[in-house]
Scaffold this active site. Structure first.
Site, PDB file in Angstrom:
ATOM      1  N   ASP A 298      -5.970  42.309  -5.725  1.00 62.58           N
ATOM      2  CA  ASP A 298      -6.092  40.852  -5.836  1.00 62.58           C
ATOM      3  C   ASP A 298      -6.905  40.299  -4.667  1.00 62.58           C
ATOM      4  O   ASP A 298      -6.554  39.285  -4.073  1.00 62.58           O
ATOM      5  CB  ASP A 298      -4.710  40.200  -5.891  1.00 62.58           C
ATOM      6  CG  ASP A 298      -4.764  38.744  -6.350  1.00 62.58           C
ATOM      7  OD1 ASP A 298      -5.748  38.362  -7.026  1.00 62.58           O
ATOM      8  OD2 ASP A 298      -3.834  37.987  -6.028  1.00 62.58           O
TER       9      ASP A 298
ATOM     10  N   ASN B  63      -6.985  35.269  -0.032  1.00 62.81           N
ATOM     11  CA  ASN B  63      -6.166  36.359   0.486  1.00 62.81           C
ATOM     12  C   ASN B  63      -6.803  37.038   1.694  1.00 62.81           C
ATOM     13  O   ASN B  63      -6.377  38.114   2.112  1.00 62.81           O
ATOM     14  CB  ASN B  63      -5.887  37.398  -0.609  1.00 62.81           C
ATOM     15  CG  ASN B  63      -4.786  36.948  -1.545  1.00 62.81           C
ATOM     16  OD1 ASN B  63      -4.004  36.055  -1.213  1.00 62.81           O
ATOM     17  ND2 ASN B  63      -4.717  37.540  -2.728  1.00 62.81           N
TER      18      ASN B  63
END
Length: 204
Positions: free
Chosen positions: A106, A111
């Protein structure tokens, strides 16, 4: 001290480690995830994953329990523009994870957190895939990730084909975005976007 962010699985707080006198990020499992065995298993999986990893460009974890992770506090916010020099450092962190059998699955700008000095650190291994692990928290045909950054094997739910190349694809999407100002594929719906990811080549 206060909430830094909320996700589908957990809430992250800015907290004080009173023993060592330092501020940390405290990730607590969310109520919805805590109420089910699969949610708890996913949270435990993240703790297991990050315990394997130690690299200057990966967020460090100091402590973990069934319902919490105590992590390095990274205060510079998420990555806004993926420049080649920053992504080189991100790629080195991701490579270190791959060497430990971990595929992030991901990767996206939100992130990747920046320190106050502008150093990137890969965070949030909640969807990570462990090579050689046959505990099936994901089943063939299930789609996990963030659509714009997902590789064809993710889009098609081909769990058996998840590999380091899956993360390399996401890094490529971020680099393409950083250089051109647009993602390699766009769609008015998720289905349209997925079709282009699987069938089309990006504009050079």
């Amino acid at each position: 001290l206060h909430v830094l962010g909320r996700g589908g699985m957990a809430v992250v707080h800015r907290a004080l480690d009173q023993t060592l006198g330092r501020e940390v990020a405290l990730k607590l499992i969310g109520e919805d995830a805590a109420s089910g065995s699969e949610g708890r298993a996913r949270f435990r999986r993240e703790a297991e994953v990050v315990a394997r990893l130690a690299h200057p460009n990966i967020v460090s974890v100091f402590d973990a329990g069934p319902d919490y992770l105590v992590m390095e506090l990274v205060t510079g916010g998420p990555l806004k523009q993926a420049t080649p020099d920053l992504l080189e450092k991100v790629a080195r962190g991701v490579h270190a994870a791959h060497e430990r059998g971990v595929v992030h699955r991901d990767l996206k700008p939100s992130n990747i957190l920046l320190t106050e000095h502008g150093e990137p650190k890969v965070a949030d291994f909640g969807l990570a895939h462990l090579g050689g692990d046959h505990t099936r928290l994901t089943r063939s045909g299930e789609v996990f990730g963030t659509p714009r950054y997902m590789a064809p094997e993710q889009v098609q739910g081909r769990i058996a084909d998840i590999s380091p190349r899956t993360d390399v694809y996401a890094l490529g999407v971020m680099l393409y975005e950083g250089l051109t100002g647009l993602p390699p594929f766009l769609g008015t719906t998720t289905i349209e976007l997925f079709g282009r990811i699987v069938n089309d080549d990006p504009i050079p």
